[in-house]
Design a protein around this motif. Structure first.
Motif, mmCIF file in Angstrom:
data_model
loop_
_atom_site.group_PDB
_atom_site.id
_atom_site.type_symbol
_atom_site.label_atom_id
_atom_site.label_comp_id
_atom_site.label_asym_id
_atom_site.label_seq_id
_atom_site.Cartn_x
_atom_site.Cartn_y
_atom_site.Cartn_z
ATOM 1 N N ALA A 2 10.360 4.983 3.372
ATOM 2 C CA ALA A 2 9.584 6.194 3.662
ATOM 3 C C ALA A 2 10.408 7.353 2.915
ATOM 4 O O ALA A 2 11.723 7.666 2.618
ATOM 5 C CB ALA A 2 9.697 6.665 5.147
ATOM 6 N N GLU A 3 9.578 8.418 2.551
ATOM 7 C CA GLU A 3 10.035 9.704 2.099
ATOM 8 C C GLU A 3 9.447 10.901 2.699
ATOM 9 O O GLU A 3 8.284 10.569 3.179
ATOM 10 C CB GLU A 3 9.653 9.550 0.447
ATOM 11 N N GLU A 22 3.751 -2.511 8.888
ATOM 12 C CA GLU A 22 2.776 -3.338 8.410
ATOM 13 C C GLU A 22 3.052 -3.388 6.623
ATOM 14 O O GLU A 22 2.017 -4.016 6.131
ATOM 15 C CB GLU A 22 1.349 -2.728 8.493
ATOM 16 N N GLY A 23 3.800 -2.889 6.516
ATOM 17 C CA GLY A 23 4.245 -3.064 4.713
ATOM 18 C C GLY A 23 3.948 -1.782 3.959
ATOM 19 O O GLY A 23 4.151 -2.056 2.657
ATOM 20 N N ALA A 24 3.425 -0.791 4.390
ATOM 21 C CA ALA A 24 3.074 0.294 3.329
ATOM 22 C C ALA A 24 4.400 0.813 3.096
ATOM 23 O O ALA A 24 5.477 1.161 4.018
ATOM 24 C CB ALA A 24 2.120 1.437 4.070
ATOM 25 N N ARG A 25 4.485 1.712 1.734
ATOM 26 C CA ARG A 25 5.280 2.579 1.486
ATOM 27 C C ARG A 25 4.849 4.060 2.285
ATOM 28 O O ARG A 25 3.744 4.306 1.573
ATOM 29 C CB ARG A 25 5.453 2.876 -0.056
ATOM 30 N N VAL A 26 5.516 4.727 2.763
ATOM 31 C CA VAL A 26 5.008 5.904 3.824
ATOM 32 C C VAL A 26 5.679 7.146 3.094
ATOM 33 O O VAL A 26 6.871 7.149 2.877
ATOM 34 C CB VAL A 26 5.246 5.703 5.116
ATOM 35 N N GLY A 29 1.590 11.377 14.198
ATOM 36 C CA GLY A 29 2.063 11.494 13.086
ATOM 37 C C GLY A 29 3.152 10.279 12.856
ATOM 38 O O GLY A 29 2.952 9.247 11.832
ATOM 39 N N SER A 30 3.861 10.545 13.422
ATOM 40 C CA SER A 30 5.291 9.730 13.662
ATOM 41 C C SER A 30 5.028 8.188 13.698
ATOM 42 O O SER A 30 5.260 7.274 13.178
ATOM 43 C CB SER A 30 6.531 10.138 14.480
ATOM 44 N N ALA A 31 4.068 8.071 14.809
ATOM 45 C CA ALA A 31 3.664 6.727 15.423
ATOM 46 C C ALA A 31 2.884 5.897 14.432
ATOM 47 O O ALA A 31 3.098 4.926 14.095
ATOM 48 C CB ALA A 31 2.704 6.879 16.631
ATOM 49 N N VAL A 32 1.884 6.852 13.802
ATOM 50 C CA VAL A 32 0.981 6.154 12.852
ATOM 51 C C VAL A 32 1.956 5.678 11.552
ATOM 52 O O VAL A 32 1.739 4.597 10.905
ATOM 53 C CB VAL A 32 -0.126 6.954 12.308
ATOM 54 N N ALA A 33 2.973 6.425 11.202
ATOM 55 C CA ALA A 33 3.707 6.431 9.862
ATOM 56 C C ALA A 33 4.495 5.037 10.248
ATOM 57 O O ALA A 33 4.762 4.481 9.224
ATOM 58 C CB ALA A 33 4.690 7.630 9.656
ATOM 59 N N LYS A 75 0.840 -1.018 0.041
ATOM 60 C CA LYS A 75 0.022 0.007 0.200
ATOM 61 C C LYS A 75 0.848 1.209 -0.023
ATOM 62 O O LYS A 75 2.102 1.284 0.381
ATOM 63 C CB LYS A 75 -0.761 0.025 1.375
ATOM 64 N N THR A 76 0.478 2.215 -0.604
ATOM 65 C CA THR A 76 0.875 3.527 -0.478
ATOM 66 C C THR A 76 0.106 4.379 0.375
ATOM 67 O O THR A 76 -1.037 4.839 0.233
ATOM 68 C CB THR A 76 1.226 4.305 -1.871
#
Length: 248
Positions: free
Chosen positions: A56-57, A28-32, A18-22, A6-7
């Motif tokens: 992450a970007e 869990e495998g997402a590109r953040v 925000g940092s905790a969620v990211a 997921k993106t």
């Protein structure tokens, strides 16, 4: 993993929530894609995520600048297969602790205007990209069902955000896009004398049925679930993580 391939864009990605969620999304495998106003904070979170093997970007984006939000969303969508998840953790610059009867109107209105402007910009920008693909989840911290004195315009802002989410869900649902929000009583500040898990020692946990408020990790885990396909039938919905401070 719940969010594999997921993106996700996390607005306010340099802040505590925000940092905790990211970090949870990446786990869990997402590109953040981290977006916010402070480059050092964003880069710090991105470095932590990369250090644990995540992707992450970071980009400086002011959520109240509609053109900037539109351009960033288009860039993220064009960098891969689109946008699957957007989480809004931007701050609302509220003033708390002053009774409404003693508050200047500008101080009362500022968090309402800022939070609604930011979420409208975010949701409409990413919503168009999601709708074109027939899938997506737009999430925010909202609610406003508490009755707590001294919250000023923040409480009104959270309630208004819930209303905005319901309207967005009604309009984007036929295109396969979900819109939902998390209701939290706030998290205990690490190092402020309260346990980070919100247990005994947190004076603000006394009004909860569980005797604890959610730690940032609890908020992040709930967000990861809500963003995932496990919650694919949940829209125009609130996830109550107040520990019983608000009873449904």
């Amino acid at each position: 993993m719940l969010l594999e391939s997921k993106t996700a864009i996390v607005y306010g990605g340099g802040g505590a929530i925000g940092s905790a969620v990211a970090t949870a999304f990446a786990r869990e495998g997402a590109r953040v894609f981290l977006a916010g106003r402070s480059r050092p904070a964003l880069d710090g979170v991105a470095e932590v995520i990369r250090g644990t093997g995540g992707i992450a970007e970071a980009a400086v984006v002011d959520a109240v600048d509609r053109a900037a939000v539109e351009a960033h969303a288009a860039a993220v969508a064009g960098a891969g297969t689109g946008i699957d998840i957007a989480f809004n953790a931007t701050s609302n610059d509220d003033l708390q602790g002053t009774p409404l009867t003693d508050m200047r109107y500008d101080d009362f209105l500022r968090p309402v205007t800022k939070s609604l402007t930011a979420h409208f910009n975010i949701a409409t920008a990413v919503g168009r990209h999601m709708a074109a693909r027939g899938t997506g989840a737009i999430l925010v911290m909202a609610g406003g069902r508490e009755a707590i004195p001294g919250l000023g315009g923040a409480h009104v802002a959270w309630a208004a955000l819930a209303g905005l989410c319901r309207q967005l869900a009604a309009e984007l649902g036929p295109s396969g896009v979900r819109v939902a929000w998390l209701l939290s009583p706030g998290s205990p500040e690490p190092g402020a004398g309260a346990r980070e898990d919100g247990g005994p020692g947190d004076p603000d946990a006394a009004g909860t049925l569980l005797g604890r408020r959610p730690a940032y990790g609890d908020v992040a885990n709930a967000a990861a679930f809500l963003a995932s396909d496990w919650a694919r039938t949940m829209t125009a919905a609130e996830v109550n993580i107040t520990g019983g401070a608000v009873v449904d």
